[in-house]
Design an enzyme around this catalytic site. Structure first.
Site, short mmCIF file in Angstrom:
data_model
loop_
_atom_site.label_atom_id
_atom_site.label_comp_id
_atom_site.label_asym_id
_atom_site.label_seq_id
_atom_site.Cartn_x
_atom_site.Cartn_y
_atom_site.Cartn_z
N ARG A 187 56.11 -81.31 23.14
CA ARG A 187 56.82 -80.58 22.09
C ARG A 187 56.02 -80.74 20.81
NH1 ARG A 187 61.64 -83.62 19.98
NH2 ARG A 187 60.33 -83.79 18.13
N TYR A 210 60.20 -90.48 13.36
CA TYR A 210 60.16 -91.28 14.58
C TYR A 210 58.89 -91.14 15.43
CZ TYR A 210 61.88 -86.80 16.38
OH TYR A 210 62.01 -85.46 16.67
N HIS A 240 62.19 -81.11 16.95
CA HIS A 240 63.18 -80.81 17.99
C HIS A 240 63.88 -79.50 17.68
CE1 HIS A 240 66.53 -81.09 20.72
NE2 HIS A 240 67.36 -81.00 19.71
C1 LIG Z 1 75.30 -82.85 26.94
C2 LIG Z 1 74.52 -82.77 25.68
N1 LIG Z 1 74.35 -83.88 24.95
C3 LIG Z 1 73.67 -83.84 23.80
C4 LIG Z 1 73.15 -82.66 23.34
C5 LIG Z 1 72.41 -82.61 22.01
N2 LIG Z 1 71.00 -82.35 22.27
C6 LIG Z 1 70.51 -81.10 22.24
S1 LIG Z 1 68.93 -81.07 22.74
C7 LIG Z 1 68.87 -82.71 22.97
C8 LIG Z 1 67.61 -83.33 23.48
C9 LIG Z 1 67.18 -82.67 24.75
O1 LIG Z 1 66.05 -83.29 25.23
P1 LIG Z 1 65.28 -82.68 26.46
O2 LIG Z 1 66.21 -82.55 27.61
O3 LIG Z 1 64.09 -83.51 26.68
O4 LIG Z 1 64.90 -81.21 26.03
P2 LIG Z 1 63.97 -80.81 24.80
O5 LIG Z 1 64.80 -80.83 23.58
O6 LIG Z 1 62.83 -81.78 24.73
O7 LIG Z 1 63.50 -79.43 25.15
C10 LIG Z 1 70.07 -83.28 22.65
C11 LIG Z 1 70.35 -84.72 22.72
C12 LIG Z 1 73.37 -81.52 24.12
N3 LIG Z 1 72.94 -80.32 23.72
N4 LIG Z 1 74.05 -81.60 25.28
#
Ligand SMILES: Cc1ncc(C[n+]2csc(CCOP(=O)(O)OP(=O)(O)O)c2C)c(N)n1
Ligand SMILES: Cc1ncc(C[n+]2csc(CCOP(=O)(O)OP(=O)(O)O)c2C)c(N)n1
Ligand SMILES: [Mg+2]
Ligand SMILES: [Mg+2]
Lengths: 323, 362, 323, 362
Positions: free
Chosen positions: D256, D269, D260
């Protein structure tokens, strides 16, 4: 005294409780170095280290289920779930375990944890980031607390952390940075289970909680001269302080309840039913409820059209005064 | 990046179903420990028989029989110290008894009394878990509390079933266990069935131990009807956990010899021949053979043990029935206890109304 | 016509709908050869085979989440969850996906599934097997249906299966085999969203649903001569047919609501609040609610002491008649 | 029972970060396919840049940037036929665009309009999923519907993130996929971060592909910044799925490059040096090098492509802003649409009240 917004006030509560009691720990997604997506845990990791401020994997059932284990194991976990919309992943642990464990173990194992999360709309957030579904957490064995401003947020979070039972602590994210209040450095401990009459009045009682307190108070301001409104801030949704509301309604004879979330099966229904058990003969006009609509939480472009505002509260107050 | 990453899942058997000992792998329990384990297994089997009778007589409600799983339930529990924690699912009476849960409490629970879940003061044992796999997360949390509080030389033993390995909570737990390196030993009672669902319809994984690979933690498959293998595997895993070596997943390959619960009729879905085949693998005679070979056991001792255990059970049934009767009479309002540390006002009023009504005063 | 108990009636509905519409499938734990732990799906596996009657692994979120995928993929899944207490594992899928998908996709993807499960106490079942927490499923986008007897169970399950939207179908397990009714072989299709006046009366309205209908009707029997009671069977909890209740209360001026589950935040609160919006001026006495207590669902040894019974209903009716 | 059971997870790279081709592994896309893929990747990058500008200007809300993940998002989507299904998470705009979701809808969604989730009629594509990992189960259900309906020659492609692999729903999905042998390909975008949580704190597993072992299904690790490797791995997995060979887990190792979401500040971080190191692995120049070597691409074509894409984006922004303005004006009551097939009475009344109020008539 210092002026603080709600985020700062919550942060103060966490910091001071962590200093006071080494068994208090904080856990959740991104609560560590990042300080939480709303910065409520800002600086805690630097101060208390990774053993007391735990970044967890992305796993809500895991956060609540393991927090329960930590509580049984002698800690006082303050678990953050990132947004209201993701708390439902943890619902089975809340309903089946956290809420029942004191009862199931006949008092042998207790679960003194706090489950805190931002809730509600008004910050132009994404889908699933703006729900107000407070009633879904009101299970036997759990307390549900909802502050409305920096000062009570701080004192109630302190109370929640010290509470021997599990507390679901909903933070109106719209109020996180919307305004400041004097929040003293000195300890203030709120009383869970107690509603507060925040404005005395004689003509009508308005009950609300959380972010809706602002439009309510604005409406009351706007009606100054026209009506003497008594305003009750619920603060604890469950178990509900029906006595305080009933006392007020006995005096005013009129009741308006203001709720952000969708109307059906919401907390306003519980307020109405519980209060009615007590004050039926005292009511002089139909109870008015100002609520969200029975729809999926609107996306942010149109959100403001749907959220109850002071105009709707005013209208309801007028309606109950002139039924 | 390596072209291929490889993972292995070992299998442990010490005493095979024909009683042949793999001496190199024998954990060599002391006489006292071996006899304690055997006592626990026999006692559990006798309790199971009695529960079935009580249920058929309508003196308790439905319950989950444990016959056939005594080795995989007792041996892990035997390895626990008082500093360790025990987290059980709903089919682990042998482990609960091994741990010192009073027998009459188990009867009380199966008779529908809240008080059946009471754990003796000082015993680091949780009430049984009905919500399948949810307890795996509690175990991880307790283990993490130990890590964070710097509590050494203690571990958490948590049981779940083959069906439980399908639940999200199980995977979340082992993944968290890996990240946090908690002192938790997961024992999966692979008894081949989840009610009417056979293992092949529960997962396509060839072993349940390999679920550990997803979490990056060690997994081992064990003959769950081999008391020595279970004893050894759990002792090693618990020792590793207690000394900071992190979590382990142990798959105990065993068999549910009876119905899922007494409300279940396995004839609807499984072949009696399968049950017959597993009878030959019964953990109790197999382990008895080992004891006999070592000169620690004989027919006279067996007879004495069985009658001692039956006497204990008789007494406990009496104790439980007296207690049940007393509780109903003296304490109908038990559900109002322990809801919160301090009961809210509305609850007090409800309790008073309830008591007035139940006492015929309303 | 044939006399059938509720299990047989539900089985009939499933069988006939599966015959009628090849896209209807059944899935859940032990619903196949075993016929479900309450035998509601008995014989379906033999008749329709393993491709239309799917035994799933032990995984409630998986059942509901995959059922949603199947619905989008052109099937009409009828998913069973084994007991009320395990539905909470599927709550995130219900709240976040199933209930919202028509709305989220702007009508492009719909989720015509039925989520059925036994609920409530009274059969001396284990912990987590006797909950009555119906209000927790009442989300925007979902319909919540609760039959009270074999005949309406059959006709409403047929309606639920044919409904283009997700229906949560709660089966009062206490009524599964408690009594029989004439349930015709011929098709009968219930109307979701419609409450039913099952007994006309003039003095007081009693509203209830599910297993509580039996003690309600028993109480009304017992009061014959003393009071003319109109009884409304809610049948659909959400969206609620407030009009039918309001019409009745306008006539009788009195209302009693009977609910099995714990009192706080239960459906009876919603009935009271929603009806009050309509009939405030028509009420001649305080509304009475007969409910469970605000405790964790009692274990079966003492269960019967806690469940609302006809005596409590009678008392409430008398109280509203002589306030 | 074998003494040891062994599992392997292969790693696939075709074009390394220095542009060196492993010719034996080259999937040899046709010129047309290769150029379509490159077009998709460049277009996605340009869209991401524009979204960032629009967000900074306050013309849209917060969004999840995709820069750096173009190969791992576009190549799988490219392999889909119209009969296949696409199930995306929230950070998969490149795949959505590749699939034909109109660009102005993506803008609309990021501006907070329900209408942004509309999928073109006939396109087997689901709206994006915000609830992390919940979509994995939907994909399995769609795959199972295909199995049950006897629908052949079609598959489901579902994306999730490294963070998503911690969620129970993910494991439940792969386990169900194994049991049901559904035609589903799970692509895990291992972009190393879940907001501020690095992979090492998400799981102790060395690879995310090995999560497949828990489900007894094939797993493969792929260089996610290598368009050819992603193209090949997903094509093979989709082909296998379409021909009854069951599910696959593909871990795409990528990064990424940006925050985020625009509400996030990665400086809090993560080390900028890490980002710098990954810049060298950028999928777009790497794949461009391949095209150039094959004589399919040059600077002039590059310039033409970029200006064509920018023009398209300009037009779409205009279209979106006009539509947004129109929707707010003409259709404030969108949230009342599509709640149920037939709106209940109370909802109709609420909608009328809403409209009266919004129109200033109340
Ligand atoms: C069930 C749930 N918990 C928390 C979130 C908040 N949230 C959105 S994206 C994210 C991180 C996702 O990480 P990853 O699966 O690695 O996907 P990336 O963002 O790196 O594409 C979080 C914690 C969410 N959308 N859904
Ligand atoms: C979350 C949840 N879903 C369903 C049930 C109902 N149920 C009780 S035991 C059981 C089967 C458990 O199988 P397994 O995990 O293999 O344990 P075993 O019964 O074989 O000991 C089921 C489905 C439950 N208790 N919890
Ligand atoms: Mg089993
Ligand atoms: Mg990621």
């Amino acid at each position: 005294m210092a002026k603080r917004n709600m985020v700062e006030a919550l942060n103060l509560a966490l910091r001071q409780e962590m200093e006071r009691d080494p068994s208090v720990i904080v856990l959740g997604q991104d609560v560590g170095i990042n300080g939480g997506v709303f910065r409520v845990t800002d600086g805690l990791h630097a101060r208390f280290g990774g053993d007391r401020v735990l970044d967890t994997p992305l796993v809500e059932s895991g956060i609540l289920g393991s927090a329960m284990g930590m509580a049984i194991g002698g800690l006082k976990p303050v678990a953050e779930i990132q947004f209201d919309g993701f708390t439902f992943n943890a619902m089975a642990q809340l309903e089946g375990n956290v809420s029942r464990y004191r009862s199931r173990s006949r008092g042998r194992w207790t679960v003194p944890l706090v489950l805190r999360f931002p809730y509600g709309g008004g910050v132009r957030a994404l889908e699933h980031h703006s729900e107000a579904r407070e009633a879904l957490y009101a299970l036997p064995g759990v307390k549900v607390v909802i502050p409305s401003g920096p000062r009570n947020a701080r004192s109630l979070l302190v109370a929640a952390i010290r509470d021997p039972d599990p507390v679901v602590f909903l933070e109106p994210k719209r109020s996180y940075r919307a305004f400041k209040e004097e929040v003293p450095d000195e300890e203030e401990v709120g009383v869970i289970g107690q509603a507060q009459v925040v404005r005395p009045g004689t003509d009508v009682t308005v009950v609300s909680w959380g972010a809706m307190m602002r439009p309510v108070l604005e409406a009351v301001e706007n009606l100054a001269g026209e009506a003497s409104v008594e305003v009750v801030d619920l603060l604890t949704l469950h178990p509900m302080d029906v006595a305080t509301i009933a006392t007020s309604v006995r005096k005013t004879g009129r009741l308006v309840v203001v709720q952000e979330g969708y109307r059906a099966f919401g907390p306003s229904s519980e307020v109405v039913a519980a209060v009615l058990d007590e004050v039926f003969w005292d009511l002089e006009a139909p109870i008015q409820r100002v609520t969200g609509y029975d729809v999926v939480t609107p996306y942010f472009a149109r959100e403001s059209l749907y959220l109850p505002d002071s105009a709707r509260v005013q209208q309801a107050i007028r309606k109950t005064l002139n039924p | 990046m390596p072209a291929v990453t490889t993972f292995t899942i070992p299998y442990l058997q010490v005493l095979d179903e024909h009683g042949r000992l793999d001496a190199k792998k024998d954990p060599r329990p002391s006489r006292e420990v071996a006899l304690r384990l055997y006592h626990g297994m026999v006692r559990a089997r006798e309790v199971d028989d009695r529960l079935l009778k009580l249920q058929r007589q309508g003196r308790i409600g439905t319950f989950a029989p444990t016959t056939g799983q005594e080795a995989s339930s007792c041996a892990p529990a035997l390895n626990l110290t008082d500093r360790d924690w025990l987290v059980v699912s709903f089919r682990e009476a042998p482990a609960q008894l091994m741990r010192g849960i009073p027998l009459f409490r188990i009867f009380l629970y199966n008779a529908g009394f809240e008080e059946g879940n009471e754990v003796p003061e000082g015993s680091r044992t949780l009430p049984l878990a009905v919500i399948v796999a949810s307890q795996a997360l509690h175990a991880v949390g307790i283990g993490q509390a130990m890590n964070l509080r710097g509590e050494k030389d203690a571990a958490v033993l948590v049981f779940l079933g083959d069906g439980g390995t399908s639940q999200g909570d199980f995977y979340e737990a082992i993944n968290l266990a890996g990240v946090w390196q908690v002192p938790v030993v997961f024992v999966i009672q692979n008894n081949q069935w989840a009610i009417s669902t056979p293992l092949a319809r529960q997962t396509r994984a060839e072993t349940l131990a390999q679920k550990a690979v997803a979490a990056g933690i060690p997994g081992i498959r064990v003959d769950g009807n081999d008391a020595l293998a279970m004893f050894r595997a759990t002792r090693e895993a618990l020792d590793r956990a207690r000394s900071g070596g992190g979590p382990t997943v142990i798959e105990a390959v065993t068999y549910r010899m009876r119905m899922h619960t007494t409300a279940d009729d396995p004839k609807r879905y499984r072949d009696e021949a399968e049950v017959e085949a597993w009878k030959a693998k019964d953990p109790i005679p197999r382990f008895r053979g080992y004891l006999e070979k070592r000169g620690w056991w004989d027919a006279a001792r067996e007879e004495a043990l069985v009658s001692e255990v039956r006497k204990e059970i008789d007494d406990s049934v009496k104790e439980f029935e007296a207690e049940a009767e007393r509780l109903l009479r003296e304490h109908p309002d038990a559900s109002f206890d322990h809801l919160y540390a301090v009961p809210p006002a509305a609850l007090k009023a409800q309790r008073e109304e309830f008591l007035r009504r139940v006492r015929g005063e309303a």
